[in-house]
Write a protein that holds these residues in place. Structure first.
Motif, PDB file in Angstrom:
ATOM      1  N   MET A   1      -4.422 -48.264  -4.114  1.00 62.12           N
ATOM      2  CA  MET A   1      -3.088 -48.266  -5.017  1.00 62.12           C
ATOM      3  C   MET A   1      -2.189 -47.256  -4.394  1.00 62.12           C
ATOM      4  O   MET A   1      -2.602 -46.313  -4.222  1.00 62.12           O
ATOM      5  CB  MET A   1      -3.559 -48.130  -6.255  1.00 62.12           C
ATOM      6  N   SER A   3       0.389 -44.396  -4.897  1.00 58.63           N
ATOM      7  CA  SER A   3       0.624 -43.540  -5.799  1.00 58.63           C
ATOM      8  C   SER A   3       1.801 -42.465  -5.425  1.00 58.63           C
ATOM      9  O   SER A   3       2.055 -42.434  -4.279  1.00 58.63           O
ATOM     10  CB  SER A   3      -0.672 -42.639  -6.112  1.00 58.63           C
ATOM     11  N   THR A  30       4.597 -35.374 -13.783  1.00 60.67           N
ATOM     12  CA  THR A  30       3.673 -34.911 -13.055  1.00 60.67           C
ATOM     13  C   THR A  30       3.511 -33.270 -12.565  1.00 60.67           C
ATOM     14  O   THR A  30       2.475 -32.617 -12.623  1.00 60.67           O
ATOM     15  CB  THR A  30       2.656 -35.517 -12.260  1.00 60.67           C
ATOM     16  N   ARG A 238       9.077 -44.173 -14.938  1.00 60.52           N
ATOM     17  CA  ARG A 238       7.823 -44.030 -14.886  1.00 60.52           C
ATOM     18  C   ARG A 238       7.102 -45.422 -15.484  1.00 60.52           C
ATOM     19  O   ARG A 238       6.152 -45.903 -14.827  1.00 60.52           O
ATOM     20  CB  ARG A 238       7.153 -42.966 -15.826  1.00 60.52           C
ATOM     21  N   THR A 242       4.547 -47.982 -13.044  1.00 54.45           N
ATOM     22  CA  THR A 242       3.321 -48.313 -13.413  1.00 54.45           C
ATOM     23  C   THR A 242       3.188 -49.713 -13.540  1.00 54.45           C
ATOM     24  O   THR A 242       2.247 -50.601 -13.036  1.00 54.45           O
ATOM     25  CB  THR A 242       3.197 -47.794 -14.814  1.00 54.45           C
ATOM     26  N   ARG A 247       0.449 -45.898  -9.095  1.00 61.96           N
ATOM     27  CA  ARG A 247      -0.293 -45.048  -9.927  1.00 61.96           C
ATOM     28  C   ARG A 247       0.858 -43.527  -9.755  1.00 61.96           C
ATOM     29  O   ARG A 247       0.958 -43.156  -8.743  1.00 61.96           O
ATOM     30  CB  ARG A 247      -1.621 -44.732  -9.231  1.00 61.96           C
ATOM     31  N   GLU A 249       0.664 -39.848 -10.264  1.00 60.99           N
ATOM     32  CA  GLU A 249      -0.365 -38.711 -10.364  1.00 60.99           C
ATOM     33  C   GLU A 249       0.460 -37.749  -9.524  1.00 60.99           C
ATOM     34  O   GLU A 249       1.296 -37.757  -8.711  1.00 60.99           O
ATOM     35  CB  GLU A 249      -1.393 -39.094  -9.946  1.00 60.99           C
TER      36      GLU A 249
END
Length: 252
Positions: A1, A3, A30, A238, A242, A247, A249
């Motif tokens: 995935m 990120s 993040t 965000r 998603t 992802r 992070e």
């Protein structure tokens, strides 16, 4: 995935004046680029933001700048390399005190404003910033524009490098940021910012001001905290990332 890290400039107040909604933005991002007192910020603000970030598990980054409170760090300045290196190290060290007191640490460094843009091409100033980071902590990652001299010199010096993109800034055909003083340099249409964010994360490209699709491979995406409606826009970005399978992070 796929990120991506989301970072925002926080702690950009001074004394009784506050510019960014730090508490709300820290529920979205993040990584937190905390102003270290040279373009914005003061000891009380730095301590408060570090405590908030630590409580939410958000990484703390030192946002270093030219010494330019009046101009918010966005005015061009000529600082001797040795002086600039010392001032960069000083800012990182100051923030480090408050990060450690909050039970965490400074995890990376990101230059701000005029300094950020200057070291895309200026070899001497870029090397001075690298020297300042290494003086403070030779293992600190640095955030910067893909293809910049800053990231190249940082990599040569052994600093971990993290490429960064801006969803709300216009790009040139060369993949650099359109200077803020020019029309259209800042994108204020929320839908466009959300769309560009997803495009940057999934395809590593962005449409330049002239309409050309430009490669911008980034591990971190900056969401400016000093624009109107910044918190709601950050939440939309965000959520869109998603829902598109990205992802969110902190960078490794």
């Amino acid at each position: 995935m796929t990120s991506i890290d989301l970072n925002a400039d926080l702690g950009e107040g001074f004394g009784r004046w506050r510019l960014t909604d730090d508490e709300q933005l820290l529920s979205v991002v993040t990584s937190a680029n905390v102003a270290c007192g040279f373009h914005a910020g003061d000891p009380v603000t730095m301590r408060r933001v570090c405590e908030l970030a630590a409580g939410r598990g958000v990484r703390i980054g030192a946002q270093v700048s030219y010494r330019d409170l009046a101009g918010f760090g966005r005015r061009a300045m000529d600082v001797p390399p040795g002086e600039l290196a010392a001032e960069v190290a000083y800012q990182i060290g100051a923030l480090g005190v408050f990060a450690r007191a909050a039970g965490t640490r400074v995890s990376y460094v990101k230059p701000h404003g005029a300094l950020y843009n200057r070291i895309v091409h200026d070899e001497e100033q870029a090397r001075a910033v690298v020297d300042g980071v290494r003086l403070a902590d030779a293992g600190l990652p640095v955030l910067g524009l893909p293809g910049s001299r800053f990231l190249a010199l940082a990599g040569e010096a052994g600093l971990p490098t993290v490429t960064e993109a801006f969803a709300d800034r216009a790009y040139t055909d060369e993949g650099t940021l359109v200077p803020r003083g020019r029309d259209g340099a800042v994108i204020t249409d929320g839908d466009a910012v959300v769309e560009r964010s997803v495009g940057l994360a999934r395809s590593g490209t962005v449409v330049s001001r002239s309409g050309k699709r430009v490669p911008v491979h980034a591990r971190s995406l900056c969401l400016h905290g000093d624009t109107p409606g910044a918190v709601e826009l950050a939440r939309r970005v965000r959520a869109a990332l998603t829902s598109s399978g990205v992802r969110v992070e902190a960078f490794a």
